[in-house]
Design an enzyme around this catalytic site. Structure first.
Site, PDB file in Angstrom:
ATOM      1  CG  LEU A 208       4.542 -10.562  -2.434  1.00 33.41           C
ATOM      2  CD1 LEU A 208       5.533  -9.449  -2.104  1.00 33.41           C
ATOM      3  CD2 LEU A 208       3.172 -10.234  -1.845  1.00 33.41           C
TER       4      LEU A 208
ATOM      5  CG  HIS B 198      -3.476 -15.690   6.411  1.00 36.54           C
ATOM      6  ND1 HIS B 198      -2.190 -15.975   5.980  1.00 36.54           N
ATOM      7  CD2 HIS B 198      -3.402 -15.571   7.762  1.00 36.54           C
ATOM      8  CE1 HIS B 198      -1.385 -16.009   7.020  1.00 36.54           C
ATOM      9  NE2 HIS B 198      -2.084 -15.766   8.120  1.00 36.54           N
TER      10      HIS B 198
ATOM     11  CG  ASP C 230      -0.824 -12.779   4.651  1.00 39.95           C
ATOM     12  OD1 ASP C 230       0.080 -13.365   5.251  1.00 39.95           O
ATOM     13  OD2 ASP C 230      -1.396 -13.243   3.641  1.00 39.95           O
TER      14      ASP C 230
END
Ligand code: GRF
Length: 197
Positions: A91, A108, A149
């Protein structure tokens, strides 16, 4: 436009972005590549393309805070306009997300919001898609915020799931599509068709 790419492993998405810039399909330049993994193929690919690259992590810098400061310095040094996470398994610190608000994107390998979030990365994603007997999967490019995400989706494309797919065969088909989709979407961002900042 100056792009920074963050990648942790193979770097095939990074390669697609670098190639897209080199072939003038993207009117921008990858000015710096950053990886939290000193052995990553991503760093080797940057090296081969003579693009400045750094192995930076909480371990190399001592803490998340000193890492964030170092990353901000590097991003400043290379006058970065946009950050692209291409298989980056960490992150970003909130200070980076704040400074580059709406200018950080992630790719993703599934149709978010399904099959995303903590632990949903790599082969796990495709295993879950097949276990759920989905008829299609795909690729999502989204803005990055403080959770995995979950930022605003800016582009998606579908990829078929075939009868006899294994997680590996599906992963390969999705990754293949990522490489072309990345160039299309990053070009849209650079050309202002997708808002930046
Ligand atoms: C891709 O599947 C991407 O969607 C995910 O990480 C993978 C990176 O692959 N975020 P590579 O390292 O670029 O080959």
């Amino acid at each position: 436009m100056n792009i920074a790419v963050f990648a942790s492993h193979g770097g095939s998405d990074l390669q697609a972005i670098m190639d897209g810039c080199k072939e003038n399909k993207i009117n921008a330049k990858v000015q710096v590549v950053i990886s939290n993994n000193g052995d990553s193929m991503a760093l080797q690919r940057a090296e081969k393309e003579n693009i400045p690259h750094f192995h930076l992590s909480a371990k190399t810098e001592g803490s998340e805070e000193t890492l964030a400061k170092r990353l901000l310095d590097v991003l400043e040094e290379y006058n970065i306009d946009m950050i692209f996470l291409a298989g980056y398994m960490r992150l970003l610190h909130i200070t980076i997300l704040e400074k580059y608000n709406n200018r950080v994107f992630n790719i993703h390998p599934a149709l978010l919001p399904k099959y995303g979030g903590k632990g949903m990365y790599g082969i796990n994603v495709h295993t879950a898609v097949i276990a759920a007997r989905e008829k299609e999967s795909g690729v999502t490019i989204h803005r990055v915020n403080a959770e995995y995400d979950s930022g605003e989706i800016v582009a998606q494309t579908k990829v078929p799931v075939l009868e006899n797919d294994t997680p590996e065969t599906l992963a390969a088909r999705v990754l293949e599509r990522e490489h072309t989709f990345l160039v299309e979407v990053i070009s849209d961002i650079v050309e202002g068709k997708i808002e930046l900042g």
